[in-house]
Design an enzyme around this catalytic site. Structure first.
Site, PDB file in Angstrom:
ATOM      1  N   TYR A   1     -38.751   4.601  39.719  1.00 19.83           N
ATOM      2  CA  TYR A   1     -37.883   4.176  38.612  1.00 19.83           C
ATOM      3  C   TYR A   1     -38.077   5.075  37.397  1.00 19.83           C
ATOM      4  CZ  TYR A   1     -36.705   1.739  34.318  1.00 19.83           C
ATOM      5  OH  TYR A   1     -36.238   1.444  33.059  1.00 19.83           O
TER       6      TYR A   1
ATOM      7  N   GLU B   1     -41.280   3.948  29.912  1.00 22.36           N
ATOM      8  CA  GLU B   1     -42.012   4.246  31.146  1.00 22.36           C
ATOM      9  C   GLU B   1     -41.974   5.726  31.517  1.00 22.36           C
ATOM     10  OE1 GLU B   1     -41.881   1.498  34.406  1.00 22.36           O
ATOM     11  OE2 GLU B   1     -40.987  -0.058  33.154  1.00 22.36           O
TER      12      GLU B   1
END
Length: 386
Positions: free
Chosen positions: A191, A167
């Site tokens: 995140y 990610e």
């Protein structure tokens, strides 16, 4: 005082050794090497610890704060196994990390501990900065200080293995090639930004201080012991309870899916043979749209545990998408195959069947993790999306 547990039946003996030794559990003989694992009671970390001890007699010092996703029941099969010593503690606790390194003198740190759920990071980013950035910084500084005390072969052999995510690379367009290790970082959620920051710290500690590090960036994991806030376990437990199966937006977000035990074997390979300072992307070569994942889970449940009320797909419910939802991730895992000979053993079809079968066989584990706090979270995240 940190809490020391050698998995549950060893509690009394280890606490006595803790008191007698002045602090941090039994010191293994140096005829054995050992590793320190952070976050080893979480999903990927506990699978790694179980896999490590199934493959090797090398002891594991397992440090975990036991937040909502850390679960000692994941490690119940290690009851009575002296190769596993559990320490309840926070990776931001520098004094504790220093004591663990000084006492046990591990040959490697394998760093899993992280806040890892995008939705939770949107609701509360502060914990992600604290654990993923401050915690990684604390570990790096403790590791650097310890490594500088080593000499000869011990210093040469030491490794800091940082486990990260795809990610950090951001989102791909439908025709873009998969993420390579050379892709720029473009994180789009609190995140992923916190994990990107931790990756940069690890790289900097290698290039500035010479700390012997390796980093792995993995795609979406699935398999046993996965906390049911993530897509696959959430679909399984909701379907079995006859609850709606919430699918964000149009369900066409694409991810690469990696069976967790394949991820564990990749980490072993990189820890053993990865080049210092290098990053290795770990993927399953399985790009799937979220809606296709949900339909696959439903079809397997129809086969393995049919519902008299009808096909589980009747429960699929499209809900409002989450903010900043990345459209596509894909991993180019050719580097780790080329340099270390690693490829995943499971196809998505074999891995997802094993996963659904595990959840059906472990209803008690599922019931125990679905606590009041979990129910509160589900309500917070999904109530306003219908």
């Amino acid at each position: 005082m940190p809490r020391i547990i050698g998995t549950l039946p060893l509690l009394g003996r280890l606490l006595r050794q803790f008191q007698m030794s002045g602090g941090l559990g039994p010191r293994f003989s140096r005829e054995f090497d050992m590793i320190l694992v952070t976050g080893g009671a979480g999903f990927i970390g506990s699978n790694f610890v179980l896999d490590w001890l199934a493959q090797s007699d090398e002891p594991v010092i397992n440090l975990d704060a036991l937040t909502y996703a850390g679960n000692l029941r994941n490690l119940v099969s290690l009851e009575g196994d002296a190769r596993h010593v559990f320490v309840k503690g926070d990776i931001c606790d520098r004094a504790l990390i220093d004591q663990l390194l000084t006492t046990h003198r591990p040959r490697a740190i394998v760093h899993f501990a992280a806040e890892s759920h995008v939705d939770r990071s949107i609701h509360g980013p502060g914990e992600f900065i604290k654990t993923n950035v401050e915690g990684t910084f604390t570990l790096l500084e403790a590791a650097r200080a310890f490594w500088n005390t080593l000499q000869g072969d011990e210093k040469t052999a030491f490794r800091f293995h940082h486990v990260s995510t795809d990610e950090v690379y951001g989102s791909l367009k439908p025709t873009d090639p998969p993420f390579a290790e050379t892709n720029p970082f473009e994180p789009n959620s609190p995140y992923s930004a916190s994990k990107a920051a931790s990756d940069h710290l690890v790289r900097a500690w290698h290039h500035t201080y010479g700390l012997p590090v390796v980093t792995t960036n993995c795609s979406n994991n699935y398999g046993p012991y996965h906390f049911p806030e993530k897509l696959i376990p959430l679909m399984i437990v909701n379907a079995l309870a006859g609850k709606p199966l919430p699918v964000y937006g149009d369900g066409q977000q694409i991810r690469d899916w990696l069976y967790v035990k394949d991820h564990c074997s990749a980490i072993r390979a990189v820890l053993a043979g990865g080049r210092l300072g290098e990053t290795y992307n770990i993927g399953g070569w399985n790009e799937k749209a979220n809606i296709d994942i949900v339909k696959t889970v439903c079809a397997l449940l129809d086969e393995l545990k049919p519902d008299a009320a009808g096909p589980y797909s009747r429960l699929i419910t499209y809900v409002t998408d989450r903010p900043g939802h990345d459209r596509r991730y894909a991993i180019d895992a050719r580097k780790v195959e080329r340099e270390l000979g690693w490829r995943p053993a499971e196809t998505f079809e074999t891995g997802i069947r094993k996963t659904v079968e595990w959840y059906l066989a472990n209803a008690e584990w599922v019931a125990e993790v679905q606590s009041g706090a979990y129910k509160d979270w589900v309500s917070t995240n999904y109530a306003a999306r219908s």
